[in-house]
Design an enzyme around this catalytic site. Structure first.
Site, PDB file in Angstrom:
ATOM      1  N   GLU A 194      47.721  28.355  40.721  1.00 44.33           N
ATOM      2  CA  GLU A 194      46.332  28.660  41.081  1.00 44.33           C
ATOM      3  C   GLU A 194      45.424  28.464  39.872  1.00 44.33           C
ATOM      4  OE1 GLU A 194      45.974  32.335  43.330  1.00 44.33           O
ATOM      5  OE2 GLU A 194      47.303  31.554  44.889  1.00 44.33           O
ATOM      6  N   GLU A 328      53.243  29.497  48.394  1.00 45.39           N
ATOM      7  CA  GLU A 328      52.884  30.901  48.636  1.00 45.39           C
ATOM      8  C   GLU A 328      52.331  30.985  50.050  1.00 45.39           C
ATOM      9  OE1 GLU A 328      50.629  33.144  45.740  1.00 45.39           O
ATOM     10  OE2 GLU A 328      51.619  32.111  44.067  1.00 45.39           O
TER      11      GLU A 328
HETATM   12  O1  AHR Z   1      51.612  36.606  45.563  1.00 46.29           O
HETATM   13  C1  AHR Z   1      50.638  37.339  44.923  1.00 46.29           C
HETATM   14  C2  AHR Z   1      49.611  36.471  44.197  1.00 46.29           C
HETATM   15  O2  AHR Z   1      48.878  35.724  45.116  1.00 46.29           O
HETATM   16  C3  AHR Z   1      50.155  35.433  43.246  1.00 46.29           C
HETATM   17  O3  AHR Z   1      50.460  35.949  42.008  1.00 46.29           O
HETATM   18  C4  AHR Z   1      49.025  34.457  43.159  1.00 46.29           C
HETATM   19  O4  AHR Z   1      49.450  33.160  42.874  1.00 46.29           O
HETATM   20  C5  AHR Z   1      48.347  34.574  44.502  1.00 46.29           C
HETATM   21  O5  AHR Z   1      46.984  34.705  44.392  1.00 46.29           O
END
Ligand code: AHR
Length: 524
Positions: A194, A328
């Site tokens: 990110e 994610e």
């Molecule tokens: O999964 C939790 C968080 O969500 C992670 O650290 C980040 O990459 C995302 O914003």
């Protein structure tokens, strides 16, 4: 009188649900047509140093009274082995861009901070060797994220040398002294996380410049990965569908199309949580049908998001060399009352089981481009497989879905057509059922059917072309309520049970319960 009325209403709901008429859904499975391979890596997991994900989740320490092997709890390992976790993404997440690997190797481990997640002390006792041991114990593969946000290319390059060289360099000698003479295999490497946000607030152009530098220097020296099994580098990709994100995908992919010999990437990540609004306010337990429908409607946006970014990728990479890696995904709810800030502790209900199945089905339908995904997260954080509390462990409904879907790992997608029908709740109308099918190496056809409707069963009549079905049976997962959960006190409220289908004249018929996920094997 009021009490009586409430009681009557409850009885009505309980009595009507099981007896609601099962709608007939006709499904055509064409086992003679082979689609893309459903890469087992779409069943990957994510374990961040966050809350009780790493510490007290996958690491209890060697001195713990909880039975463990070199600090890693045996019950968690056993459960994860069963679902054949193909890869584990670590150490973050946002944590990765503030992680300095040297603090997590060797006998002296300084205490540092975890500013992203509760500002707690990071003991660094779970570091590189412990993670690689964990991955090995569960029979999985490592997906490391290197620190682009606050690290340097040199730090990342040295981590890779430390891990992978078989030459007697100073770093390899240090690795040996720390207990691992043989080089490690690192099949997947994330180039930042990110980077448009917690990973450094970079523009797409700035990130792309940084990423190309890292791509150049993060060499994997393991001789076993020189010719085959080469390490795949995964660049940071979009986090949504708006123009900010489509521009990001465009910028990175365009750079890749014109790339020189000295850098490359093999994957582009996509992050997409099922969350109605920020900060996440929906409860993970104690909700009703309205919230059930809202969350499932939201989760189905994954399909359009993948389609949108795939189309941009197709422009620059029509041969689909670059994988879209949804590293994610999952449901993100309000924190459990009483749980610490920043620990992202939530329960996991039958709604999450349905949500997981719908997302896996979406990934399978995009199997030609989506070749890897990581649910967030593995233990105790967000949409977890496993919840632990000291010596207690419970398997979540999501865990059961991952277990039921194991036969889809590396199976070949086969086309399925059906009229899904509709399920309506208030102003929300959703497809009532969802189904995918795949053929495994032994010729067995596997069908996964999700009945989204929480009130009505569905009778599935599947004709299977390209195979004469002899028998069909499998497992089904449903629960008393949409928000039913497993707890340490009642760990099997949501548990799979066997289901048999009727096979007659080439047709497979089965009735699936409301709000259920079912996987059956159709034997030729
Ligand atoms: O999964 C939790 C968080 O969500 C992670 O650290 C980040 O990459 C995302 O914003």
């Amino acid at each position: 009188m009021r009490a009586l009325l409430v009681c009557f209403a409850l009885i009505t709901v309980t009595l009507t649900a099981p007896f609601a008429a099962a709608q007939k859904i006709e499904v055509s499975v064409d086992a003679s047509k082979a689609g893309a391979k459903i890469d087992r890596h779409i069943f990957g997991q994510f374990a961040e140093h966050l809350g009780h994900g790493a510490y007290e989740g996958i690491w209890v320490g060697t001195g713990s009274a909880i039975p463990n092997t070199r600090g890693i709890p045996n019950d968690v390992v056993g459960a994860l082995k069963t679902i054949k976790v193909p890869n584990v993404r670590w150490p973050g997440g946002c944590f990765a861009d503030e992680y300095h690997w040297r603090k997590g190797v060797g006998p002296q481990r300084p205490e540092t901070l975890n500013p992203n997640w509760g500002g707690v002390i990071e003991p660094n006792t779970f570091g590189t060797h412990e993670f690689m041991d964990f991955v090995d114990q569960i029979g999985s593969e490592a997906y490391l994220s290197v620190n682009i946000g606050s690290g340097t290319p040199q730090e990342a390059a040295e981590w890779l040398e430390y891990l992978t060289t078989d030459q007697p360099t100073a770093l390899a000698i240090e690795r040996t002294a720390n207990g691992h003479p043989a080089p490690y295999k690192i099949p997947y490497l994330g180039l930042g996380n990110e980077s448009w946000d917690c990973g450094g607030n970079m523009t797409a152009e700035y990130y792309t410049r940084q990423m190309t530098i890292y791509s150049r220097f993060v060499r994997n020296f393991n001789p076993a990965q020189r010719d085959t099994g080469k390490m795949l580098r995964i660049a940071v990709g979009p986090g949504g569908g708006e123009s900010r994100w489509t521009d990001w995908t465009d910028t990175v992919m365009k750079a890749w199309q014109g790339h020189q010999w000295s850098w490359d990437m093999e994957g582009l990540s996509l992050h997409n949580y099922t969350v109605i609004k920020w900060p996440p306010a929906y409860a993970s337990v104690g909700f009703g049908e309205k919230e059930y429908a809202e969350i499932l409607q939201k989760t189905l946006e994954m399909d359009g998001l993948i389609a949108k970014h795939s189309a941009i990728m197709d422009k620059y990479d029509p041969q689909k060399k670059i994988a879209l890696v949804v590293d994610e995904w999952g449901a993100w709810y309000a924190k459990l009352p009483g749980s610490p800030e920043g620990f992202l502790a939530q329960q996991n209900s039958q709604r999450d089981a349905v949500l997981a199945a719908l997302n896996i089905n979406i990934f399978a339908r995009h199997a030609d481009r989506v070749r890897m995904a990581n649910i967030a997260q593995m233990v105790n954080v967000l949409q977890a497989m496993i919840l632990t509390n000291k010596e207690k462990m419970v398997l979540t409904p999501t865990y059961h879905v991952f277990k039921m879907y194991v036969p889809f790992q590396d199976a070949t997608f086969v086309p399925v057509t059906f009229d899904a029908g509709t399920y309506t709740q208030g102003t929300i109308t959703l497809p009532r059922v969802d189904a995918i099918a795949a053929k495994d190496a032994a010729g067995t056809v596997w069908m996964a059917v999700t009945n989204v409707d929480p009130n009505r069963p569905a009778t599935i009549t599947a004709s299977v072309a390209g195979l004469t079905p002899r028998a069909a049976a499998g497992q089904t997962l449903t629960a008393p309520r949409v928000d039913s959960v497993n707890t340490f006190e009642a760990p099997t409220t949501v548990a799979p049970k066997p289901i048999a289908a009727r096979v007659q004249g080439g047709t497979v018929t089965l009735t699936v319960e409301p709000k259920s996920v079912t996987v059956i094997a159709v034997q030729p």
